[in-house]
Design an enzyme around this catalytic site. Sequence first.
Site: not given
Ligand code: PGA
Length: 255
Positions: A9, A11, A99, A101, A171, A177, A217, A239
């Site tokens: 992903n 983003k 998600h 976010e 998640e 993140g 993460s 990330g």
């Molecule tokens: P992250 O994000 O691996 O940067 O923690 C995961 C996600 O939000 O799908």
Amino acid sequence: MRKPLISGNWKMNHNHFEAIQTVQKLAYLVGKDELELADVSIHPPFTDIRSVQTVIDSDKLGYALGAQHCHFEDKGAFTGEVSPVFLAKLGVQYVICGHSERRELFGETDEMVNKKVAAIQQHGMTPIFCVGETLDEREAGHTESKVLGQVRAGLAGRSPQQVGSLVIAYEPIWAIGTGRTATSDDAQQVCAAIRVCVADLAGAQAAESVRVQYGGSVKSSNIAELIAQPDIDGALVGGASLDADEFARICKLGA
Ligand code: PGA
């Protein structure tokens, strides 16, 4: 046996030139052998999807094209939104929905997420339906009630067959993140609870076939331990998916 799904992903990162370079680099690193063992989907920003599709098609790469979001209506006066019909037309196979976010920053409710899951499936694509708790909820002992409440709300009205064919991404919001990952035991416990909830909602067969990813993460240093858990069938990687070398390591270790 559920085939793992490793999803990148991106983003709001990588313009379409960077996207092409990243996918081309990945193609050298993750090939047919790994893709026999694990599905890999790439979720670039909307403006990159056509470019990534062209690379995947012309080089006959085995990656699945993904999107990060869509609207639940097919068309209409929804300025700035993207229809699931358009994504299906581009060959998108997996669409992330719900998600954290989107829920936290853009006001997506359980009801909207439920409509998106339905719309994505209606157009022949697979939802990657995200659920997860905040740190406060975890510390108050409400992880399962929050997560399973989201699962029930998101899947209401879906047939057992539809439930069995989708992907649920667990998640924990505090792990996204932040560099903090749920321990593999904690992640396994919640993913197992999700599967039990799916069995309750849609029957044993759906629970056996639904794929449950862990996200938050994920890196090459923790993927092996996570994927070894019986109820974790893949990872939603943010990330660490931006860098082709690191994402390739994750795909290989997750396969
Ligand atoms: P992250 O994000 O691996 O940067 O923690 C995961 C996600 O939000 O799908």
